[in-house]
Design a protein around this motif. Structure first.
Motif, short mmCIF file in Angstrom:
data_model
loop_
_atom_site.label_atom_id
_atom_site.label_comp_id
_atom_site.label_asym_id
_atom_site.label_seq_id
_atom_site.Cartn_x
_atom_site.Cartn_y
_atom_site.Cartn_z
N ALA A 140 -1.03 -3.14 -10.79
CA ALA A 140 -2.30 -2.55 -10.11
C ALA A 140 -3.43 -3.12 -10.47
O ALA A 140 -4.35 -3.60 -9.37
CB ALA A 140 -1.95 -1.01 -9.88
N GLY A 191 0.80 -1.33 0.08
CA GLY A 191 0.10 0.14 -0.05
C GLY A 191 0.69 1.11 -0.14
O GLY A 191 0.33 2.10 0.55
N LYS A 247 -6.19 -2.69 -7.39
CA LYS A 247 -5.62 -1.70 -6.91
C LYS A 247 -5.81 -0.54 -7.82
O LYS A 247 -5.37 -0.67 -8.84
CB LYS A 247 -4.44 -1.96 -6.04
CG LYS A 247 -4.58 -3.03 -5.01
CD LYS A 247 -3.17 -3.21 -4.39
CE LYS A 247 -3.36 -4.44 -3.22
NZ LYS A 247 -3.26 -3.75 -2.03
#
Ligand code: LLP
Length: 420
Positions: A138, A119, A143
């Motif tokens: 990602a 993160g 993400k």
């Protein structure tokens, strides 16, 4: 200002006599002052206090010891990292992944994935293909990577060639005239939230002029991008501020730097990120060493110390200056060359230097060794890896052990095909 001073004729770090550390830990050893680290963190933060939204990410490469990182984490600093190893250090020191900036021109897919997994709060993209790969990784993980595009502003920072990073022939960033096109293409990719731009033109910079010029160039790219409809809410201004290695050569202060940043970024309306390294840790550390011999030389004596280029590489690599001071100065002086035991002439810390008079067995320090000191150490000549100590007022702790040659040899092996 630092907290290494003579008390009753003996050099102390805060309230601890350096000779006391030597009794337990031996030499060579790096010694850091917590109070100095905290002071520098505070001074840097205060220098930016006139700016609306700031984030400070300490450039871990300057001093990655996890105790040093812990001191800075307690001061509210995040981290600027350039490898998966540095990410592990930042996390080990309790830094929040969101406060980590991932810089570096050669991030591997494995490192990018690990940083996405953890993160990490900002990826500084160095080339278009890296942005494409990051976006895909990602996206596949469900993400979105927060990122900025590093621009090479083609500005000469006026520092040593080996630590200059902002000229067009350097490997860093995308060429400034290509930045708008690359930004536009990357900003449409799913998985990537491209929020702004980054730059860093070099280290040990003594003149704010080139930095201000570079900020101006990046500001102009930002304005063009906004005019083209892109939203920009973050600019990473890098690190680079110099420190005084020589007493009569004084760099701009953090306050001078802060005032320049205010001027250069007025009206930008972005979060400003900073990546200071050296200015935070440089004079918070010394390399403590013992004189082995004073060897007569053809022209002047050689002070041979038990620290060497493998412990402090900067003089050999960049002809860097580090002040040399006796731990118990007599008031006498001598002119000498200072060298280590390593078997090459490059293992020289100073030539024809006026120094405190020393003799075999005396203790001495190389000053301003907190940045790019222990972190660049090696075991060349099969010397031990140098240990580190952190002082806090009247107490101290060993924060990195001396790694003995036996431990290093234990990680090596003679293969079967060489067996007798
Ligand atoms: N950000 C980036 C992207 C960097 O490459 C660097 C340093 C920094 C921040 C921190 O710069 P500082 O504030 O410390 O100047 N080993 C050399 C210095 C190498 C600097 C590399 N990059 C030396 O001992 O002088």
């Amino acid at each position: 200002m630092d907290h290494f001073q003579l008390i009753d004729g003996a050099l102390h770090c805060e309230a601890v006599p350096l000779s006391r550390i030597v009794q337990e830990v031996g030499t060579p050893v790096y010694v850091y002052s917590r109070a100095t680290l905290e002071r520098h963190a505070r001074v840097f933060r205060e220098a930016l206090s006139g700016l609306p939204r700031t984030h400070v990410a300490f450039a871990i490469k300057a001093n990655p010891n996890i105790a040093v990182l812990k001191v800075l984490q307690k001061q509210g600093f995040g981290a600027d990292i350039v490898s998966g190893g540095e990410m592990k250090r930042a996390l080990a020191a309790g830094m929040d992944a969101r406060d980590i900036v991932f810089s570096g021109v050669g991030k591997t897919r494995e490192e990018l994935s690990a940083a996405l997994e953890a993160g990490v709060g900002q990826f500084n993209i160095e080339l278009e293909e890296e942005g494409v790969v990051l976006a895909a990784l990602a996206h596949a993980m469900g993400k979105t990577a927060d990122a900025v595009l590093r621009v090479n502003p083609d500005v000469d920072a006026g520092t040593h060639a080996k630590i200059s990073t902002g000229k067009k022939e350097n490997k860093f960033g995308v060429p400034i005239d290509e930045a708008p096109g690359i930004f536009a293409r990357l900003s449409s990719l799913p998985g990537l939230n491209l929020r702004g731009l980054a730059l860093h033109i070099g280290s040990q910079i003594f003149d704010l002029g080139p930095i201000e010029a570079a900020y101006g160039k990046v500001g102009a790219v930002m304005a063009d991008l906004r005019a083209a409809g892109h939203s920009i809410d973050r600019i990473d201004l890098g690190g680079g501020l110099g420190v005084p290695y020589e007493r009569d050569k004084v760099p701009p202060s953090p306050a001078d730097y802060g005032a320049m940043v205010e001027r250069a970024t007025r009206g930008w309306d972005v979060d400003l990120y900073f990546e200071p390294g050296r200015v935070i840790v440089g004079n918070a550390g010394v390399l403590l060493t013992r004189v082995i011999w004073v060897k007569p030389g053809a022209v002047r004596p050689f002070v041979i110390v038990d620290a060497a280029m493998n412990d402090l590489a900067r003089p050999a690599m960049y002809d860097a200056w580090h002040d040399f001071e006796a731990v118990a100065p007599t008031g006498e002086h001598m002119e000498a060359n200072i060298a280590g035991p390593v078997c090459e002439s490059g293992d020289t810390f100073a030539l024809a230097r006026q120094i405190d008079a020393v003799k075999a067995g005396d203790l001495a320090v190389f000053r301003t060794a907190g940045a790019y000191g222990a972190t660049m150490a090696s075991t060349y000549n099969s010397r031990a890896l140098v240990p580190e100590v952190l002082v806090d007022g009247g107490r101290y702790a060993i924060v990195a052990d001396r790694i003995a040659p036996e431990t290093i040899i234990a990680a090596e092996r003679v293969p079967d095909f060489l067996a007798d």
